[in-house]
Design a protein around this motif. Structure first.
Motif, PDB file in Angstrom:
ATOM      1  N   ASP A  32       0.420   4.157   1.245  1.00 19.62           N
ATOM      2  CA  ASP A  32       0.438   4.808   2.562  1.00 19.62           C
ATOM      3  C   ASP A  32       1.373   4.066   3.518  1.00 19.62           C
ATOM      4  N   THR A  33       1.349   2.752   3.463  1.00 21.82           N
ATOM      5  CA  THR A  33       2.245   1.954   4.304  1.00 21.82           C
ATOM      6  C   THR A  33       3.688   2.205   3.922  1.00 21.82           C
ATOM      7  N   ASP A  48       0.841  -1.179   0.000  1.00 19.99           N
ATOM      8  CA  ASP A  48       0.000   0.000   0.000  1.00 19.99           C
ATOM      9  C   ASP A  48       0.888   1.245   0.000  1.00 19.99           C
ATOM     10  N   ALA A  61       4.753   5.558   5.194  1.00 15.06           N
ATOM     11  CA  ALA A  61       4.965   5.517   6.646  1.00 15.06           C
ATOM     12  C   ALA A  61       6.307   4.881   6.990  1.00 15.06           C
ATOM     13  N   ILE A  62       6.656   3.802   6.295  1.00 14.78           N
ATOM     14  CA  ILE A  62       7.943   3.137   6.536  1.00 14.78           C
ATOM     15  C   ILE A  62       9.101   4.056   6.174  1.00 14.78           C
TER      16      ILE A  62
END
Length: 101
Positions: free
Chosen positions: A6-7, A4, A10-11
């Motif tokens: 967004d994931t 994803d 974030a990472i």
């Protein structure tokens, strides 16, 4: 497996924040004079973190682990972190062998 966006973002953001704090610490420490009190406080951090990690184990496990936690805490007051952990591991192994837990 799909990732994803967004994931992934974030990472990447967490990795950047981690690297930024590490690099900033190295840069900033060059301009800071550490006195004896600050040095003592910084030296107290590793045993405090060790106790924060192993204290819950002492409260929810058997007598061998509780005994090892106490031994590790006592060792951490006088010894560097690695020998204190080694003593804890040794004590839990011996206590488990003797107690049978």
């Amino acid at each position: 497996m799909t990732l994803d966006p967004d994931t992934f973002l974030a990472i990447v953001a967490m990795a950047a924040a981690t690297m930024l704090t590490r690099v900033a610490g190295i840069v900033v420490i060059r301009f800071v004079t550490i006195g004896s009190q600050q040095k003592r406080a910084l030296e107290a951090i590793p045993p405090a973190v060790l106790m924060a990690v192993i204290a819950p184990t002492a409260l929810v496990t058997g007598p061998a682990e509780t005994l090892a936690t106490v031994a590790t805490a006592l060792a951490a007051m006088r010894l560097p972190l690695l020998p204190a952990v080694a003593i804890g591991v040794f004590v839990v192994a011996v206590a488990r062998a003797l107690i049978g837990a």
